[in-house]
Design a protein around this motif. Structure first.
Motif, mmCIF file in Angstrom:
data_model
loop_
_atom_site.group_PDB
_atom_site.id
_atom_site.type_symbol
_atom_site.label_atom_id
_atom_site.label_comp_id
_atom_site.label_asym_id
_atom_site.label_seq_id
_atom_site.Cartn_x
_atom_site.Cartn_y
_atom_site.Cartn_z
ATOM 1 N N TYR A 27 67.162 33.716 90.216
ATOM 2 C CA TYR A 27 66.104 32.709 90.196
ATOM 3 C C TYR A 27 66.565 31.405 89.543
ATOM 4 C CZ TYR A 27 61.622 30.437 89.547
ATOM 5 O OH TYR A 27 60.595 29.527 89.577
ATOM 6 N N PHE A 28 67.175 31.505 88.362
ATOM 7 C CA PHE A 28 67.547 30.289 87.637
ATOM 8 C C PHE A 28 68.788 29.608 88.219
ATOM 9 C CE2 PHE A 28 65.032 32.545 84.325
ATOM 10 C CZ PHE A 28 64.019 31.599 84.240
ATOM 11 N N GLN A 29 69.482 30.291 89.103
ATOM 12 C CA GLN A 29 70.566 29.635 89.831
ATOM 13 C C GLN A 29 70.001 28.575 90.776
ATOM 14 O OE1 GLN A 29 72.918 32.274 92.315
ATOM 15 N NE2 GLN A 29 74.729 30.974 92.106
ATOM 16 N N LYS A 30 68.797 28.800 91.284
ATOM 17 C CA LYS A 30 68.161 27.876 92.210
ATOM 18 C C LYS A 30 67.331 26.809 91.492
ATOM 19 C CE LYS A 30 67.702 31.707 95.489
ATOM 20 N NZ LYS A 30 66.736 32.590 96.202
ATOM 21 N N GLU A 31 66.896 27.104 90.280
ATOM 22 C CA GLU A 31 66.047 26.171 89.538
ATOM 23 C C GLU A 31 66.912 25.136 88.828
ATOM 24 O OE1 GLU A 31 63.589 24.074 88.732
ATOM 25 O OE2 GLU A 31 62.266 25.832 88.962
ATOM 26 N N LYS A 32 66.850 23.891 89.281
ATOM 27 C CA LYS A 32 67.731 22.837 88.765
ATOM 28 C C LYS A 32 66.987 21.793 87.927
ATOM 29 C CE LYS A 32 71.192 24.565 91.083
ATOM 30 N NZ LYS A 32 72.293 25.261 90.391
ATOM 31 N N ARG A 33 65.673 21.929 87.787
ATOM 32 C CA ARG A 33 64.916 20.900 87.074
ATOM 33 C C ARG A 33 65.055 21.005 85.561
ATOM 34 N NH1 ARG A 33 59.065 21.741 88.973
ATOM 35 N NH2 ARG A 33 59.765 23.909 88.810
ATOM 36 N N PHE A 34 65.442 22.172 85.074
ATOM 37 C CA PHE A 34 65.621 22.375 83.635
ATOM 38 C C PHE A 34 66.697 23.437 83.427
ATOM 39 C CE2 PHE A 34 61.986 24.890 85.187
ATOM 40 C CZ PHE A 34 62.421 26.175 84.920
ATOM 41 N N SER A 35 67.308 23.412 82.252
ATOM 42 C CA SER A 35 68.254 24.467 81.883
ATOM 43 C C SER A 35 67.481 25.589 81.189
ATOM 44 C CB SER A 35 69.335 23.917 80.957
ATOM 45 O OG SER A 35 68.765 23.437 79.752
ATOM 46 N N THR A 102 58.624 33.472 88.582
ATOM 47 C CA THR A 102 58.142 32.164 89.036
ATOM 48 C C THR A 102 57.131 31.552 88.065
ATOM 49 O OG1 THR A 102 56.466 33.301 90.378
ATOM 50 C CG2 THR A 102 58.514 32.663 91.474
ATOM 51 N N LEU A 103 56.560 32.379 87.179
ATOM 52 C CA LEU A 103 55.628 31.858 86.188
ATOM 53 C C LEU A 103 56.288 30.812 85.299
ATOM 54 C CD1 LEU A 103 53.580 34.959 84.935
ATOM 55 C CD2 LEU A 103 52.733 32.976 86.197
ATOM 56 N N VAL A 104 57.593 30.965 85.041
ATOM 57 C CA VAL A 104 58.294 30.015 84.176
ATOM 58 C C VAL A 104 58.188 28.606 84.754
ATOM 59 C CG1 VAL A 104 60.514 29.386 83.148
ATOM 60 C CG2 VAL A 104 59.875 31.800 83.359
ATOM 61 N N SER A 105 58.477 28.467 86.039
ATOM 62 C CA SER A 105 58.402 27.156 86.687
ATOM 63 C C SER A 105 56.962 26.666 86.801
ATOM 64 C CB SER A 105 59.034 27.220 88.081
ATOM 65 O OG SER A 105 60.400 27.558 87.998
ATOM 66 N N ARG A 106 56.044 27.560 87.116
ATOM 67 C CA ARG A 106 54.639 27.176 87.245
ATOM 68 C C ARG A 106 54.068 26.700 85.916
ATOM 69 N NH1 ARG A 106 50.945 31.562 89.594
ATOM 70 N NH2 ARG A 106 49.499 29.786 89.471
ATOM 71 N N LEU A 107 54.408 27.394 84.853
ATOM 72 C CA LEU A 107 53.940 26.990 83.528
ATOM 73 C C LEU A 107 54.548 25.648 83.121
ATOM 74 C CD1 LEU A 107 54.132 30.447 81.729
ATOM 75 C CD2 LEU A 107 52.037 29.146 82.162
ATOM 76 N N ASP A 109 55.557 23.242 85.131
ATOM 77 C CA ASP A 109 54.908 22.197 85.925
ATOM 78 C C ASP A 109 53.545 21.838 85.336
ATOM 79 O OD1 ASP A 109 57.033 22.105 87.663
ATOM 80 O OD2 ASP A 109 56.135 23.484 89.119
ATOM 81 N N GLU A 110 52.799 22.844 84.921
ATOM 82 C CA GLU A 110 51.474 22.597 84.346
ATOM 83 C C GLU A 110 51.586 21.845 83.018
ATOM 84 O OE1 GLU A 110 47.203 23.124 84.694
ATOM 85 O OE2 GLU A 110 48.888 23.387 86.081
ATOM 86 N N MET A 111 52.577 22.225 82.207
ATOM 87 C CA MET A 111 52.796 21.542 80.927
ATOM 88 C C MET A 111 53.100 20.061 81.145
ATOM 89 S SD MET A 111 52.719 23.803 78.241
ATOM 90 C CE MET A 111 53.863 23.252 76.998
ATOM 91 N N LYS A 112 53.964 19.769 82.101
ATOM 92 C CA LYS A 112 54.381 18.386 82.350
ATOM 93 C C LYS A 112 53.258 17.580 83.001
ATOM 94 C CE LYS A 112 57.950 17.109 81.599
ATOM 95 N NZ LYS A 112 58.502 16.528 80.348
ATOM 96 N N GLU A 113 52.549 18.191 83.935
ATOM 97 C CA GLU A 113 51.502 17.468 84.662
ATOM 98 C C GLU A 113 50.313 17.154 83.762
ATOM 99 O OE1 GLU A 113 48.392 18.162 88.381
ATOM 100 O OE2 GLU A 113 50.116 19.512 88.133
ATOM 101 N N LYS A 114 49.870 18.149 82.973
ATOM 102 C CA LYS A 114 48.683 17.968 82.138
ATOM 103 C C LYS A 114 49.022 17.426 80.753
ATOM 104 C CE LYS A 114 46.010 19.625 85.347
ATOM 105 N NZ LYS A 114 45.390 20.932 85.237
ATOM 106 N N GLU A 191 45.922 24.433 78.672
ATOM 107 C CA GLU A 191 45.548 24.605 80.064
ATOM 108 C C GLU A 191 45.873 26.032 80.471
ATOM 109 O OE1 GLU A 191 43.970 22.799 82.207
ATOM 110 O OE2 GLU A 191 43.732 20.998 80.973
ATOM 111 N N ASP A 192 45.517 26.405 81.691
ATOM 112 C CA ASP A 192 45.809 27.761 82.144
ATOM 113 C C ASP A 192 46.036 27.787 83.644
ATOM 114 O OD1 ASP A 192 43.106 28.690 83.563
ATOM 115 O OD2 ASP A 192 42.550 27.659 81.713
ATOM 116 N N ILE A 193 46.768 28.806 84.088
ATOM 117 C CA ILE A 193 46.969 29.088 85.504
ATOM 118 C C ILE A 193 46.648 30.558 85.734
ATOM 119 C CG2 ILE A 193 48.741 27.310 85.777
ATOM 120 C CD1 ILE A 193 50.843 29.534 85.662
#
Length: 325
Positions: A27-35, A102-107, A109-114, A191-193
């Motif tokens: 999963y984290f091999q594909k996720e490039k937005r954060f280390s 996938t919760l890691v990325s979703r959380l 995104d929510e942190m950054k957006e809100k 916030e919550d998802i």
């Protein structure tokens, strides 16, 4: 680039380690937005968990393995991971993979957006048994009514929070407490998802009935004064009942003189009285024991070993920092 620390407590999860490490790496091999930094906390496992973690092929993230000297519980493991975390944001996952990665990325995104300091992942549905669902709903209902009013109805296992929250938790390390309720009660913007919890594929859940009961007691004693108020109310009710009963006995004795005394009535009164007294003393003792436990300042956990790909580098940095002084 921002870094996210994922803390994973493990206890006798040897059969899940290889799949867990593979899924994380993929999963984290594909996720490039954060280390990503992964902190595995071995909570005193008695099986092959530690050796499986050491020989696993970790890639696409930096990692650290913290091993306890014995089993201290999952909340102590999470606290150890938080104190060792180096990420800008911190979250939790579990070795059984019931909570999707996938919760890691979703959380995030929510942190950054809100632009909040805490984001929760609340269960939309769960694959647990009816008894587990019943306990979860009953626990949540009691917590909302007597301890934390914003406690979620279906419970939670996953949260992401900022360095600001991390600092608060590290400055207030509580033993015999719930780290989730502590985070929930801090008061930062939240916030919550929603997500769907999956079934466990391998192994047996370590979330036993005794641990659930301990969590229930810890949560109420640490975050609510309801048990103490219960003692006061019971004492008041029995005092009023005693006054009424005494008045009634005196009245019947003076007016009719038809009440025969006997050991059954006396025994019933003694049993009820001593039963209520013991329950009350037990509740008070729970508070006194926790006060004693806090005053002794014993460690919440004891680390036996730390290994990882960045542990040696950190030790060298600490060494040169000491030399430079």
């Amino acid at each position: 680039m921002e870094k996210i620390t994922v803390i994973i407590p493990v206890f006798n999860e040897a059969e899940n380690i290889s799949q867990l490490v593979y899924e994380l790496g993929s999963y984290f091999q594909k996720e490039k937005r954060f280390s990503t930094e992964i902190i595995y906390v071995n909570d005193g496992s008695t099986d092959d968990t530690m050796s499986q973690l050491k020989k696993a092929s970790h890639h696409s993230y930096t990692y650290k393995i913290i091993s306890f000297s014995r089993n201290f519980g999952s909340h102590a493991a999470l606290r150890a991971g938080i104190q060792s975390a180096e990420g800008d944001y911190i979250t939790f996952l579990y070795a059984d993979l019931q909570d999707p990665i996938t919760l890691v990325s979703r959380l995030y995104d929510e942190m950054k957006e809100k632009r909040v300091d805490i984001t929760w992942a609340f269960r939309n549905s769960t694959a647990s048994s009816k008894w587990e669902q019943f306990f979860s709903l009953a626990y949540a209902s009691l917590m909302r009514k007597y301890a934390v009013s914003n406690f979620p109805k279906k419970g939670f296992d996953v949260v992401m929070f900022s360095e600001k929250v991390k600092a608060c938790l590290n400055n207030n390390v509580e033993s015999n407490s719930s780290i989730f309720i502590q985070i929930l009660s801090l008061g930062f913007k939240q916030e919550d998802i929603l997500y769907d919890k999956s079934i466990r594929l391998l192994g047996k859940s370590k979330w036993t009935l005794s641990k659930k009961i301990k969590l229930l007691i810890d949560s109420f004693v640490a975050f609510s004064f309801a048990p103490i108020r219960f003692v006061s109310i019971v004492g008041l009710v029995f005092f009023m009942f005693g006054i009424f009963w005494t008045t009634y006995i005196v009245f019947r004795k003076l007016m009719y003189d038809d009440l025969a005394s006997g050991w059954p009535a006396l025994l019933s009164i003694l049993m009820v009285g001593f039963g209520i007294t013991n329950i009350s003393l037990g509740i008070i003792a729970e508070y006194l024991w926790r006060t004693l436990d806090a005053s002794r300042k014993r460690p919440v956990y004891v680390i036996d070993e730390i290994v990882g790909d960045n542990v040696q580098k950190k030790r060298e940095e600490d060494y040169f920092r000491i030399i430079s002084k």
